[in-house]
Enzyme design. Sequence first.
Site, short mmCIF file in Angstrom:
data_model
loop_
_atom_site.label_atom_id
_atom_site.label_comp_id
_atom_site.label_asym_id
_atom_site.label_seq_id
_atom_site.Cartn_x
_atom_site.Cartn_y
_atom_site.Cartn_z
CG ASP A 95 40.24 -27.69 23.54
OD1 ASP A 95 39.17 -27.07 23.41
OD2 ASP A 95 41.15 -27.29 24.30
CD GLU A 158 38.47 -23.48 27.96
OE1 GLU A 158 38.20 -22.74 28.93
OE2 GLU A 158 38.85 -24.67 28.09
#
Length: 490
Positions: A95, A158
């Site tokens: 991400d 994250e």
Amino acid sequence: MQIEKEKYIQRVEANMQEEIEFLQELIRFNTEQDKPVKTAEGEVYPFGQGIQDSLVSALNKGDEMGFLTKNVENYGGHIDYGTGRKIMAILGHLDVVPAGDGWSFPPYSGEVSDGYIYGRGTTDDKGPVVAALYAMKALKESGYEPSAKVRLILGCDEETGWSGMVKYLELEKMPDYGFTPDGDFPVINGEKGILTFDLIRKLPDRKLKGLTLRSLEGGAAANMVPEKARALVNSDNPSIYAKIKEQAEAFESMHPEIRGMKPKIVARPIGKSMEIIVEGKSAHGAQPHLGLNAISVLMEFLGQLNFALEEVNDVINFYNKCIGHDIYGERIGCQMEDEKSGPLTFNVGVVTFEKKALTFTVNVRFPVTKIDDDVYSGMIPVTDQYDVGIVKKKYQEPIYFDPDSPMVKTFMEIYQENTGDMENGPITIGGGTYARAMKNCLAFGALFPGDPDLMHQRDERLALDRLEMMTKIYADAIYRLTQEDFRIGI
């Protein structure tokens, strides 16, 4: 098992074009966190379609390479190499933070130009993840059989909350040791504690004549220095708009540089209202000195106006007196530092105005020898004075390993042998990595000393020669950390 280093280094070099092309493939997925998706078959993609597609792509590539792969309920996944009893993990994430605009190339194009590959995630963290995967491929093609199982873990959120990694570790065995390629070289032996909280000032619902604040917004994430901020003001006397426009022009032309950067501000009529837009410079929230906070600039300008609702003037006054352009928490009462990790950093990442409340979302990185209460206890006397509430949202404890510990020394040796750099030593950072997610884990690369840090910034890019170098370093690290005689020793 031992093999000659030259074998796997040659395989890294032979696979570089394929590695670049796969990194381009991953970059082309927009992996900003999105709303969950539920398929017609009832399957749920918890972080949106783009992240799901990226996860599937990475796992498929692992399958193609002959590794064992597993999708863990779409919250994450892993790629396994070897059959050892112990697990040596590499924790990365797919991400990214929002791309924003103003890029030289589209942020999700993976464009290659002048020896660089451009795109959101090239350095944080898709590039390093791909480097780790192709390091595994090079070792496998060289005939190496690791004594510990190598597990490349693919995280999916994250940047926004870690719920994916929490879920993954609930369902899968905790690795024994490892590293995350999501920081800096030579090696990170300490990470500051991280707090995310809201500063909230409630406003009464009163309609008054004069200048009113209709909306206020800015920033994309708490852990980014906001590049843009916008206010919409309204007055029953539209003739005041000309004066606000003149004030904005004078503000921009006369404003001194802030850490070498000049703010931009535009005020223009929109319908019956006046729109005020500020442009600053984005940066990672852990390094606010590298950016220019557009929210702080906008609040400074709004402080020159006189709003009919006195509580609006009060909260603007609070911001300018107690925060302003401070990045170390000086005036809000939480300034602190230690010898191991340096000063606390303070970043206002997002501002919102809804339901009659102004909310500033703050991201703080505090020294490794301190605790969260040290931060809050310093701020409360100041916020209470201005009737501003604190709502705690997220807390991550600091981590720290002695520079003389075996793990730190091993990573230093690997880095030095591959780069010849004997000057730089272990470092502590304000960033938060997956090293906090498991025991015996350190952040190892992938930003090289002296290279510009473009994480969370426009035109994020990775030099192709750096991609090759980090792949060689990670191949060597995997080899060294999975030898029969390797001992963690932390």
